[in-house]
Design an enzyme around this catalytic site. Structure first.
Site, PDB file in Angstrom:
ATOM      1  N   SER A 146       0.859  -1.186   0.000  1.00 34.35           N
ATOM      2  CA  SER A 146       0.000   0.000   0.000  1.00 34.35           C
ATOM      3  C   SER A 146       0.897   1.239   0.000  1.00 34.35           C
ATOM      4  CB  SER A 146      -0.950  -0.033   1.200  1.00 34.35           C
ATOM      5  OG  SER A 146      -1.890   1.015   1.105  1.00 34.35           O
ATOM      6  N   HIS A 156      -2.520  -1.195  -3.430  1.00 32.61           N
ATOM      7  CA  HIS A 156      -3.712  -0.349  -3.250  1.00 32.61           C
ATOM      8  C   HIS A 156      -3.566   0.919  -4.085  1.00 32.61           C
ATOM      9  CE1 HIS A 156      -4.122  -2.174   1.074  1.00 32.61           C
ATOM     10  NE2 HIS A 156      -4.480  -3.024   0.130  1.00 32.61           N
ATOM     11  N   ASP A 214      -4.329  -5.151   5.922  1.00 28.44           N
ATOM     12  CA  ASP A 214      -4.623  -5.964   4.743  1.00 28.44           C
ATOM     13  C   ASP A 214      -3.438  -6.895   4.485  1.00 28.44           C
ATOM     14  OD1 ASP A 214      -6.027  -6.919   2.556  1.00 28.44           O
ATOM     15  OD2 ASP A 214      -5.204  -5.420   1.186  1.00 28.44           O
TER      16      ASP A 214
END
EC number: 3.1.1.61
Length: 344
Positions: A166, A193, A289
């Site tokens: 991310s 992401h 995540d």
């Protein structure tokens, strides 16, 4: 997180946008705008003079554009910079370049009436300014020299590598993907992401510096070694086995961990097919995540690598995996290619 007020420098060539950003930022008790710059040259001067905690940086400006200003700021007065990008293909490409050159994160300017639509992304901007305070600007300067590795006896490994990242991901991916050899024997799937368009630019950028072919994954495409597949923005990326082969599918179901694509979704599907031959790599990023996915990989006897704090822009996702006890190896990003070659 800090108790003191976050000091923000706003850089934008539009006087109107500067006022919109000031209104949004100054509406918060924990942050305030301490200065403005209307072009890149002024941004560099103000960064040195005001020493802000965070800079919001427009990309397209006269005299010196956002990316050139960013490079100078990171050289002269390293600061946490959030790029403000347009949702165009060119804007996406420049944003990826900015993330490789030290920007912490970015937000996209929506189309339409600027004032109204920008207020829609206000919560995201404020959240990213707060998140940026967790970043040590010196981490953003770290660029190790890594030479491309070789595999003398490539084999068909039957394994798969799934990388999740991310905030700060493009920088860490830069230390990994370009340093893997052309004959790396396992397919690599990257879940970063990012919004649509930006994942395509990320794929193109990595492809231009790598021996492996880097591309966005497509619905129904067969998963093969020699490729690095990037999950397209706004879709979960799944894998399914059919007649002895594995194919991708794109999924528009609800966000997981507030994101789509989610690392957990892809790891879950990969582990069910590849079982103990799954290698999960959890890189820099906010939140958790990848933690549930890492559990699934361990459940089937696979291997989990977490990025070490040393090279993380945000030590969140890897930290969560390490704290749960799922990480077999904790390594700085530049040492991950070597470990992957050893594991496949």
């Amino acid at each position: 997180m800090t108790d003191r007020v976050i000091r923000v420098l706003v850089v934008d060539d539009s006087a109107f946008m500067r006022m919109v950003l000031k209104d949004i930022i100054d509406s918060q008790p924990d942050m305030k705008v301490v200065g403005f710059a209307k072009d890149g040259l002024e941004a560099v001067e103000k960064a040195i003079e005001l020493k802000p905690d965070v800079i919001t940086m427009d990309i397209e400006m006269p005299n010196l554009n956002g990316i050139e200003a960013l490079k100078l700021i990171m050289k002269k007065a390293p600061t946490r910079v959030i790029m403000v990008s347009s949702l165009t293909e060119e804007g996406a490409a420049i944003t990826i370049e900015a993330l490789r050159n030290g920007a912490v994160d970015f937000i996209t300017k929506p189309h339409g009436s600027i004032s109204l639509t920008f207020r829609q992304v206000a919560p995201e901007l404020l959240e990213k300014i707060r998140q940026a305070m967790n970043v040590d600007p010196r981490t953003l300067l770290f660029k190790p020299k890594v030479s491309r590795l070789t595999i003398t006896k490539p084999a068909v490994s039957g394994k798969i590598v799934v990388i999740g990242s991310s905030t700060g991901g493009p920088r860490s991916l830069d230390m990994i993907i370009p340093n893997l050899p052309k004959n790396f024997p396992a397919p690599i799937v990257v879940v970063q992401h990012m919004p649509p368009g930006f994942t395509k630019s990320l794929a193109m950028r990595l492809d231009s510096t790598s021996e492996l072919t880097v591309k966005e994954a497509e619905d129904g495409e067969e998963v093969k070694p020699g490729f690095v597949y990037i999950a397209p923005g706004d879709f979960h990326l799944g894998l399914k086995a059919q007649n002895g082969k594995v194919f991708f599918f794109l999924d528009k179901s609800d966000k997981i961990n507030n994101v789509r694509p989610a690392v957990d979704f892809t790891l879950d599907k990969a582990a069910e097919i590849y079982k103990s031959k799954t290698i999960a790599v959890i890189l820099t990023g906010m939140g958790k995540d990848g933690t549930k996915g890492a559990f699934k990989v361990k459940f089937y006897g696979g291997t989990v690598i977490a990025e070490d704090k040393e090279t993380c822009v945000v030590f969140g996702m890897p930290k969560s995996v390490i704290e749960e006890g799922y990480a077999d190896y904790v390594l700085p990003a530049y040492k991950i290619p070597e470990k992957l070659i050893e594991l496949v």
